[in-house]
Design a protein around this motif. Structure first.
Motif, PDB file in Angstrom:
ATOM      1  N   GLU A  87       0.831  -1.207   0.000  1.00 24.13           N
ATOM      2  CA  GLU A  87       0.000   0.000   0.000  1.00 24.13           C
ATOM      3  C   GLU A  87       0.866   1.258   0.000  1.00 24.13           C
ATOM      4  O   GLU A  87       0.541   2.244  -0.662  1.00 24.13           O
ATOM      5  CB  GLU A  87      -0.940  -0.004   1.215  1.00 24.13           C
ATOM      6  N   LYS A  88       1.967   1.169   0.727  1.00 23.18           N
ATOM      7  CA  LYS A  88       2.895   2.300   0.735  1.00 23.18           C
ATOM      8  C   LYS A  88       3.440   2.543  -0.682  1.00 23.18           C
ATOM      9  O   LYS A  88       3.499   3.682  -1.144  1.00 23.18           O
ATOM     10  CB  LYS A  88       4.040   2.017   1.697  1.00 23.18           C
ATOM     11  N   ALA A  89       3.819   1.441  -1.328  1.00 24.13           N
ATOM     12  CA  ALA A  89       4.358   1.574  -2.688  1.00 24.13           C
ATOM     13  C   ALA A  89       3.299   2.149  -3.622  1.00 24.13           C
ATOM     14  O   ALA A  89       3.589   3.034  -4.428  1.00 24.13           O
ATOM     15  CB  ALA A  89       4.842   0.215  -3.192  1.00 24.13           C
ATOM     16  N   GLU A  90       2.082   1.673  -3.470  1.00 28.91           N
ATOM     17  CA  GLU A  90       1.020   2.169  -4.355  1.00 28.91           C
ATOM     18  C   GLU A  90       0.853   3.673  -4.199  1.00 28.91           C
ATOM     19  O   GLU A  90       0.702   4.403  -5.175  1.00 28.91           O
ATOM     20  CB  GLU A  90      -0.306   1.463  -4.036  1.00 28.91           C
ATOM     21  N   LYS A  91       0.885   4.110  -2.950  1.00 27.46           N
ATOM     22  CA  LYS A  91       0.705   5.536  -2.677  1.00 27.46           C
ATOM     23  C   LYS A  91       1.819   6.351  -3.337  1.00 27.46           C
ATOM     24  O   LYS A  91       1.561   7.364  -3.987  1.00 27.46           O
ATOM     25  CB  LYS A  91       0.719   5.750  -1.160  1.00 27.46           C
ATOM     26  N   GLU A  92       3.045   5.874  -3.162  1.00 29.36           N
ATOM     27  CA  GLU A  92       4.177   6.608  -3.732  1.00 29.36           C
ATOM     28  C   GLU A  92       4.149   6.641  -5.255  1.00 29.36           C
ATOM     29  O   GLU A  92       4.630   7.570  -5.877  1.00 29.36           O
ATOM     30  CB  GLU A  92       5.501   5.954  -3.294  1.00 29.36           C
ATOM     31  N   LEU A  93       3.590   5.588  -5.827  1.00 26.96           N
ATOM     32  CA  LEU A  93       3.711   5.431  -7.278  1.00 26.96           C
ATOM     33  C   LEU A  93       2.426   5.784  -8.016  1.00 26.96           C
ATOM     34  O   LEU A  93       2.318   5.557  -9.210  1.00 26.96           O
ATOM     35  CB  LEU A  93       4.124   3.989  -7.600  1.00 26.96           C
ATOM     36  N   ARG A  94       1.447   6.301  -7.285  1.00 25.77           N
ATOM     37  CA  ARG A  94       0.164   6.567  -7.933  1.00 25.77           C
ATOM     38  C   ARG A  94       0.327   7.506  -9.116  1.00 25.77           C
ATOM     39  O   ARG A  94      -0.324   7.340 -10.141  1.00 25.77           O
ATOM     40  CB  ARG A  94      -0.818   7.143  -6.920  1.00 25.77           C
ATOM     41  N   HIS A  95       1.228   8.459  -8.964  1.00 23.36           N
ATOM     42  CA  HIS A  95       1.394   9.419 -10.052  1.00 23.36           C
ATOM     43  C   HIS A  95       2.065   8.812 -11.271  1.00 23.36           C
ATOM     44  O   HIS A  95       2.089   9.428 -12.328  1.00 23.36           O
ATOM     45  CB  HIS A  95       2.179  10.635  -9.564  1.00 23.36           C
ATOM     46  N   TYR A  96       2.620   7.647 -11.096  1.00 25.58           N
ATOM     47  CA  TYR A  96       3.183   6.962 -12.257  1.00 25.58           C
ATOM     48  C   TYR A  96       2.140   6.020 -12.857  1.00 25.58           C
ATOM     49  O   TYR A  96       2.471   5.184 -13.691  1.00 25.58           O
ATOM     50  CB  TYR A  96       4.437   6.177 -11.866  1.00 25.58           C
ATOM     51  N   GLY A  97       0.904   6.136 -12.393  1.00 31.86           N
ATOM     52  CA  GLY A  97      -0.177   5.344 -12.976  1.00 31.86           C
ATOM     53  C   GLY A  97      -0.302   3.950 -12.395  1.00 31.86           C
ATOM     54  O   GLY A  97      -0.875   3.073 -13.025  1.00 31.86           O
ATOM     55  N   ILE A  98       0.224   3.755 -11.190  1.00 29.63           N
ATOM     56  CA  ILE A  98       0.153   2.433 -10.589  1.00 29.63           C
ATOM     57  C   ILE A  98      -1.105   2.309  -9.742  1.00 29.63           C
ATOM     58  O   ILE A  98      -1.401   3.161  -8.912  1.00 29.63           O
ATOM     59  CB  ILE A  98       1.384   2.187  -9.683  1.00 29.63           C
ATOM     60  N   SER A  99      -1.844   1.236  -9.972  1.00 32.67           N
ATOM     61  CA  SER A  99      -3.018   0.970  -9.148  1.00 32.67           C
ATOM     62  C   SER A  99      -3.003  -0.505  -8.758  1.00 32.67           C
ATOM     63  O   SER A  99      -2.846  -1.380  -9.603  1.00 32.67           O
ATOM     64  CB  SER A  99      -4.273   1.351  -9.932  1.00 32.67           C
ATOM     65  N   VAL A 100      -3.123  -0.780  -7.491  1.00 35.98           N
ATOM     66  CA  VAL A 100      -2.989  -2.148  -6.989  1.00 35.98           C
ATOM     67  C   VAL A 100      -4.331  -2.637  -6.439  1.00 35.98           C
ATOM     68  O   VAL A 100      -4.975  -1.939  -5.644  1.00 35.98           O
ATOM     69  CB  VAL A 100      -1.936  -2.225  -5.866  1.00 35.98           C
ATOM     70  N   THR A 101      -4.739  -3.797  -6.867  1.00 33.62           N
ATOM     71  CA  THR A 101      -5.938  -4.420  -6.309  1.00 33.62           C
ATOM     72  C   THR A 101      -5.511  -5.678  -5.557  1.00 33.62           C
ATOM     73  O   THR A 101      -4.776  -6.502  -6.097  1.00 33.62           O
ATOM     74  CB  THR A 101      -6.919  -4.812  -7.428  1.00 33.62           C
ATOM     75  N   SER A 102      -5.978  -5.811  -4.319  1.00 34.65           N
ATOM     76  CA  SER A 102      -5.594  -6.975  -3.531  1.00 34.65           C
ATOM     77  C   SER A 102      -6.626  -8.088  -3.652  1.00 34.65           C
ATOM     78  O   SER A 102      -7.829  -7.842  -3.598  1.00 34.65           O
ATOM     79  CB  SER A 102      -5.442  -6.581  -2.054  1.00 34.65           C
TER      80      SER A 102
END
Lengths: 355, 355
Positions: A87-102
DNA sequence: ATTTAAATTGTTTTCGACCACATTCTGGCC
DNA sequence: GGCCAGAATGTGGTCGAAAACAATTTAAAT
C-alpha cells in the motif's frame, strides 16, 4: 565540467537528423537507415544520454493495474506487513499510474486460494504480486501467466520450478545457517537444539525445510556434530492440548535442550509455553517482528528474531513490477533481503521504519 | 473506480474559471475575487486534488547546488562509502536538478576543514551535507548558515547544540549498549572488557564517548558490574610500536580479558594484533564493513560488526535535502539508521546492496 | 522518363503544472 | 458618455519524451 543534461533534441542536432529519427533508434521502431542508426547510437554513447524519466512518465500516462494475491491478515497477522508495504508503494507510485488491487485468500484453505488467483487472472492485470504459499497449486497459474505474458513477482516463499520476473525475500537456507551461529555463539557446553515447525503444512512449505537444512548444515560444516545434537518437531495447532504435550515430551527426552529454532513467525507460541513452565535456560530464536514476538523479545524469553522485513517485501514487489512496466529497467531475478538480526537493543530502529 | 486523476484543468472547468485563476488560488499569488477563491477552494477539496509532482518538476528546471563537506576517503577509507552514497543520490536525482559538489578535507587537520567549509559556504549552495567531525570548529559555521538560511544536514556524528534540518546516523549510545549485549551473550564466566578508541581525537569526538557510555551503562542496567569489568584504552597511531605495546600491557594487566569493543571503523587494526599474537579467546566487535574488517570477520577474529550504513548516510542526506528543497516535504529532524548486526553468515546481504 | 510504392526522415501535438503576458471587467471621475 | 486605473481573469508557451502524422527521398517498375 558542468555536464548539462542531454536531451533527445541535443542528440538530434549533433547527429544532424530529426528527433523523430533519434526516437526511432532509441525504441527500435519504424525504419532507420543503417547509416543514421549508427551515427545516432554513437552520439548517444558519446554524450552519455539518459532519458528523462520525469518527462517520459508525464507523457505516457497509462494506468497499470496490478493484482496482489496475498493471505488474509485477519487469519494470520504476519501478512499485515506485506499488505501495508504494498500500500505504501502504491501511494508513492500513484502518479506513475500504478493501481494495486488486492486479492485476499485464506492461507489455510486451498480452494480459497484457487478462487482468488482465478479472479486475479480474470481481472487481466498488467502485473501480479504473489505470496505462493501453496506450492503445488500455484504452478498451473504460472503457466497461464507465462502464456499471457503477465509478469509476476513472488515474495516470501521461493519456488524452485518457477521463472518469475523476480523473487523477493530471504535466502531460507542461509537464514537457518545464521540462526545456528547465533544459538551456538559463546556456548561452552554441548547440548541439543530443537527445530520447531509450528502449525504449518510442511510438505507444501519448501522454504521451511530449507531453513532447517541450513540450520543442520551449520553443525556439519563447523564440525560441531559431536558437540551438538539437532532434533526436529512438527507442532500442531497451538490452541490444542497436544501442542503442550509435544513440547513436554521433547523436554523430558532431551534434558540438555539448549535452544529452539522456530522456523516461522510463531515463536511467541513457544515463548508462551516456556514462560508458563518457567524455563529460562533455553535460548529461543524465531522470525518476524509481530507484536506478540516483540513482547517476548522484551521480556527476554526470545533472544533474537530474524527480521524477514515483510513490509519491505510487499513494497519492493510493487516497486519491481513498476521498474519493469513503467521504467523498463532491468530487473534482478532474485532480490534477497538482508537477514536482519533483531534483539531488544536494536529493535526500535526496525519498527515502522524503512521502505 | 472513480480514481481518475484530477488536474488543474478539471478544477477550472468545474469552477467555471480559467486554469490561471485556479493556479493563483493554489499558490496564493496575484489577485482573485473572494467569490472565485472560495469556489475554487471548495472544489479542490471536493475533488481531492493533488498536484502532479511529475509535471511540476518537469516544468521547473531549476538547478539546486548542494555542497557536501566530507573527509578524504584517501586518508580514512571509511569515507568512501558516504561519498559513493551521495554520488548515487546525485545520479538518481539529477533530473530533478540536483547537483552536488564535494568539499573534501583532511580529517586529521582542523585547518583543512576550516578552509573547505569556508569554500563551501562561499559557493553559496542551496543546501549543505556535512560530516561534523570537528565539534568545536563547526559551531560558527552553523551560525553562518542559520543566518543565511542555508539548510544543512548532518550525518555520522550527532552534535548536541545544533539545529540542522536533519541528522542522519545512528544512536551512538544505543549502539554501545547493543555491543555490550552481544559481547556478553552466552558468556558464563566473569571477565574484563576493553573499550578501545583507535587513533582518534577523543575530546573532539563526542559520539565515540556516547558509544562508550552506552556500553558501560549496559552492565549497570543489567546489574552485571560484579561479574564484568570494563576498562578503556586510547590507542595512538597503529603504525607505531607504541600501539602494540599498549595492547600488550592491557593483556598482561587483565589476563581475564574476554572481549574488545572498538568504537570506530578500525577494528581491523586490533584484529591484526590479535592474529599476530595467536589470541583466539578474545571476542572482538567493531564498526563498518570495510574490506579489511570483512577479512577478519571471515577469518573469525572479528565476531560481529555493527553496520553504520555509511553509504546510506550519504544517500539519505542528499535525499533529505532534496525532499526539502524540491518537494517541499516535511523533514524528520532525526533519521536514525538501524543498528545492523553483521556476522559472517549474513554479511553478503549488506554489501553493495541497499540505498 | 514517368509513375508508384516503399523506405526514410521531418513536424507537430500531447501530457500537467506553471508563469509571463494579454485581455476583460469594474467602478470612479470629469 | 468617455476615459482610466486597478482589479480580476484568460491565454498560450515551456519543460522532454513519445507517438501520430506529414513530407521527402530512394529504388524499382513501366
Amino acid at each position: 565540467m558542468k555536464n548539462k543534461i542531454v536531451r533527445i533534441k541535443d542528440i538530434a542536432e549533433k547527429a544532424e537528423v530529426s528527433k523523430g529519427t533519434v526516437d526511432r533508434v532509441l525504441h527500435n521502431r519504424g525504419r532507420v537507415s543503417e547509416e543514421a542508426r549508427e551515427k545516432v547510437l554513437r552520439i548517444i554513447q558519446e554524450m552519455n544520454y539518459e532519458p528523462n524519466l520525469i518527462a517520459r512518465t508525464l507523457k505516457s500516462n497509462k494506468v497499470y493495474h496490478m493484482a496482489a494475491i496475498i493471505p488474509d491478515p485477519l487469519i494470520d497477522p504476519y501478512w499485515e506487513a506485506p499488505k501495508s508495504g504494498l500500500e505504501k508503494a502504491e501511494k508513492e507510485l500513484r502518479h506513475y499510474g500504478i493501481s494495486v488491487t488486492s486479492f485476499i485468500f485464506n492461507p489455510y484453505n486451498v480452494d480459497s486460494f484457487l478462487k482468488k488467483a482465478k479472479e486475479a487472472t480474470q481481472s487481466e492485470p498488467d502485473g501480479i504480486l504473489l505470496a505462493p504459499v501453496f506450492y503445488r497449486e500455484v504452478l498451473s497459474f504460472f503457466a497461464q501467466w507465462d502464456l499471457r505474458r503477465i509478469p509476476y513477482v513472488l515474495f516470501n516463499t521461493q519456488i524452485p520450478d518457477a521463472t518469475p520476473l523476480s523473487y523477493i525475500g530471504q535466502d531460507s537456507y542461509q537464514s537457518g545457517f545464521l540462526v545456528a551461529k547465533l544459538l551456538t555463539f559463546g556456548l561452552p557446553e554441548p547440548g541439543t537444539f530443537l527445530v520447531a515447525h509450528v502449525y504449518e503444512d510442511i510438505p507444501n512449505s519448501a522454504h521451511l525445510m530449507k531453513k532447517e537444512e541450513g540450520f543442520r548444515h551449520y553443525f556439519v560444516e563447523k564440525k560441531l556434530t559431536d558437540k551438538y545434537q539437532v532434533v526436529r518437531l512438527e507442532l500442531g495447532n497451538p490452541d490444542s492440548g497436544l501442542f503442550t504435550e509435544q513440547l513436554n515430551k521433547v523436554r523430558r527426552q532431551y534434558p540438555d535442550l539448549k535452544g529452539i529454532f522456530v522456523t516461522n513467525s510463531k515463536a511467541y507460541e513457544i515463548a508462551f509455553y516456556l514462560e508458563k513452565h518457567r524455563t529460562t535456560d533455553i535460548k529461543l530464536i524465531g522470525y518476524d517482528l509481530l507484536p506478540k514476538n516483540l513482547y517476548y523479545l522484551e521480556t527476554g524469553i526470545i533472544n533474537f528474531l530474524i527480521n524477514q522485513n515483510p513490509k519491505g517485501q510487499g513494497y519492493w514487489g510493487i516497486q519491481q513490477l513498476t521498474d519493469f512496466l513503467v521504467f523498463k529497467k532491468e530487473i534482478q531475478p532474485i532480490k534477497y533481503l538482508p537477514l536482519d538480526i533483531i534483539t531488544q537493543e536494536n529493535l526500535s530502529y526496525y519498527i515502522d521504519n524503512e521502505g
